[in-house]
Each structure stands twice: as C-alpha cells, then as structure tokens.
Enzyme design. Structure first.
Site, PDB file in Angstrom:
ATOM      1  CD  GLU A  82      -2.853  -1.141   2.383  1.00  0.00           C
ATOM      2  OE1 GLU A  82      -2.986  -0.136   3.109  1.00  0.00           O
ATOM      3  OE2 GLU A  82      -3.422  -2.217   2.617  1.00  0.00           O
ATOM      4  CG  HIS A 103      -6.159   0.089   4.833  1.00  0.00           C
ATOM      5  ND1 HIS A 103      -4.915  -0.458   5.050  1.00  0.00           N
ATOM      6  CD2 HIS A 103      -6.842  -0.154   5.981  1.00  0.00           C
ATOM      7  CE1 HIS A 103      -4.854  -0.991   6.264  1.00  0.00           C
ATOM      8  NE2 HIS A 103      -6.021  -0.821   6.849  1.00  0.00           N
TER       9      HIS A 103
HETATM   10  C1  DGY Z   1      -6.257  -1.144  11.869  1.00  0.00           C
HETATM   11  O1  DGY Z   1      -6.885  -0.719  12.839  1.00  0.00           O
HETATM   12  O2  DGY Z   1      -5.252  -1.821  11.995  1.00  0.00           O
HETATM   13  C2  DGY Z   1      -6.745  -0.783  10.508  1.00  0.00           C
HETATM   14  O3  DGY Z   1      -6.192  -1.521   9.518  1.00  0.00           O
HETATM   15  C3  DGY Z   1      -6.574   0.706  10.274  1.00  0.00           C
HETATM   16  O4  DGY Z   1      -7.807   1.223  10.578  1.00  0.00           O
END
Ligand code: DGY
Length: 322
Positions: A270, A288
């Site tokens: 990403e 995401h």
């Molecule tokens: C997390 O909380 O790890 C998510 O991937 C980001 O919101």
C-alpha cells in the site's frame, strides 16, 4: 511537572486533536502528509510519546533514535501493529499500545459490503453503467449469486470475524464455518462450525473472509495452493492485511477464473495497487477504509489518547501490546 510532548504523525479528527491539546504539548500534522523515515526518526528523538498509525513503518533504526528526549510510548492509531518492530520495542523498553474494540462493527460492515459487492458484481455493473453501456433491463446477463444458504468461511474468528459472521448468518442466512489458530467458542452463533484446517475451510466455503493479524506467521497464508482449493464460484474477501494473501497468486486465480471474485480493502504494497488487479472486472478494490467512519475514527483516536494518558500517569495503558 512539564507536560509530556507528543508528536502526531497524521491528521486526526478534530475532537481528538482538541483533547490531545488540552492534555499534552502536542505537535500535530495539519498537512496530513505521511512522515519520511528521517522525520519519524527525528520525532522519536524529540518526543516523549509518538502517536502514529498504519503506514508509519517504525523499524529498529527509528526505535534506536535518541535525542533531546526519546519517545517512551508509541500510541498506535489502529488495531494492527505489524508496521512496528514490536520485538525491538519490547527489548529497549518502548511501550506500544493500540486501539482495539471500537472498530469491530465498522470493519465487519465493510467486509459484508465487499461480500455483497463481489457476489452481486456491483462494481462491474456500475462501471458498465458509467461507460454508457447499459441498454436497459435484461434478464440473463451479468448475474451474481445469492447468499442465503451459502457458506461463509471466516479465517480468524476474533472480534471482527465474529461481528462479520453475525451479520452474514442472522442478516443474510449464511451458514458459518471458521478457522482460528487457537480454539474459540462462538456462543453468539451456536450453529457455527469450526473447520479442522484452513485447507478444509477453503474447499468448503462459498465466501472466504480473512480476519487474522498481519504478522510473519500469516504472510501468504492464502497461497497459490490454497487459492486452488477454493470452489470456482467462490469469493475471497480481505479486510485484514494485504500480505496475508499472495497477491500475485490471487491475480492469477482471478485472471484464469479459478475463483469467481474478490473484494479487497488491503494490498501487499500500500498504497500501490498492481495494474493487473486494476484491470480485472471480477475484483472490488477499496483504499483501506475498513474503519473509516467519522464515529469510529474519533473513537479510535480517543482510545489512543487514553493509552497516552494512562502511560504518563504511570499506569499500564489500557491497550498495551508490548
Ligand atoms: C487497523 O486498525 O489496523 C486498521 O487496519 C486501520 O484502521
């Protein structure tokens, strides 16, 4: 006593920034541009506490930074901590805390949305409509598949996996099977069945949804071999971490049609999304956004602040990881 100095790496919702300012000496990031490695290193050396998030890679070099100060706590905004070298942090006595619990429903909602998008081919149809290719109602082309009576396979039956299973079972009439690294009971869904192995789950499920942490153990958990075990009309949903899936193998499976579709909110590198994935019509791609509602992002931020408050009051942060 002087207020602890907190450096925040990303822009936060306004109520969270206001609370931080009322409690600490804070350096905010109004531009929301992610910090470079050099800037993260300087931040580590100049703060008493660092409030960072997914995408801020906190490796051993950064953790080793020393300066006028030295951050003694990393309050991560988010539940996943795979971007932080936890072993080194623990070795050198830097506390790491996260924000679990408050994002279960939001992330499970998004996983359910991806299941619907993939099985009903929503984005394929939307793209067709936007291209002006819709010629009116028709009965047989581009059909999706129904969920009632189908099997959802949940890999990682923790808080988010359970919240998804409840939605799929009670809301959409799906049968639930699950695989968990350690044995768990799911009293909220008495009919849910534990699969003996991941392989057995892959072969039996019509939809496989991933809810495991992104650690070394889970890297490429969904390999080419496991993708081959899936039914040809099955769908893979990933709202966990990109590297849980061998992305190249998934692209090959989607290209060859050995599985019907996928819904992805996370990617191996990403924010890079492979062109080959972008070119496919049988995959739904999101940037995401599993926890991305205003309410949830405020709750996550408040939880990160709670961790800082406890730490500087010489208490154990409520969500300490190491
Ligand atoms: C997390 O909380 O790890 C998510 O991937 C980001 O919101």
């Amino acid at each position: 006593m002087a207020r602890p100095r907190i450096i925040v790496t990303r822009k936060l919702p306004e109520p969270v920034e206001a609370r931080l300012k009322s409690l600490f000496t804070v350096a905010l990031n109004p531009s929301d541009v992610p910090f470079s490695k050099a800037k993260l290193t300087t931040a580590m050396a100049k703060a008493d506490g660092l409030l960072c998030t997914f995408g801020d890679k906190i490796d051993a070099d950064i953790l080793a930074a020393n300066g006028a100060r030295k951050a003694k706590i990393i309050a991560n905004f988010g539940v996943g901590t795979n971007h932080i070298d936890l072993e080194t942090a623990e070795d050198i006595g830097v506390v790491v805390a996260n924000t679990p619990g408050v994002l279960n429903d939001t992330t499970a909602d998004l996983a359910m949305a991806l299941i619907l998008a993939s099985t009903r081919r929503m984005f394929f149809h939307e793209a067709r409509l936007r291209r002006g290719e819709w010629e009116g109602f028709d009965i047989t082309s581009g059909l999706g598949s129904s969920l009632r009576g189908k099997t959802l396979g949940v890999i990682g039956m923790g808080r988010i996996g359970t919240a998804l299973a409840q939605r799929a079972h009670f809301g959409f009439g799906m049968k639930v099977i699950y695989f968990n690294r350690s044995k768990v009971l799911v009293p909220s869904i008495p009919e849910a069945e534990a699969a003996e192995t991941i392989d057995a789950l892959m072969a039996a499920a019509d939809v496989v949804s991933l809810h495991v942490p992104g650690d070394a153990h889970n890297r490429h958990l969904i390999s080419a071999e496991r993708l081959e075990m899936m039914k040809p009309d099955a769908h893979l949903i990933n709202t966990a971490r990109g590297d849980v899936v061998d992305e190249a193998a998934l692209i090959a499976a989607l290209e060859s049609g050995s599985i019907a579709g996928a819904g992805l909110d996370v990617f191996e590198q990403e924010p890079t999304v492979p062109e080959a994935l972008m070119a496919l019509e049988n995959v739904t791609l999101l940037p995401h956004i599993g926890s991305a509602t205003l309410e949830t992002r405020i709750a996550m931020g408040m939880r990160a602040v709670d961790n800082l408050v406890a730490f500087f009051a010489e208490q154990v942060p409520p969500h300490q990881v190491v």
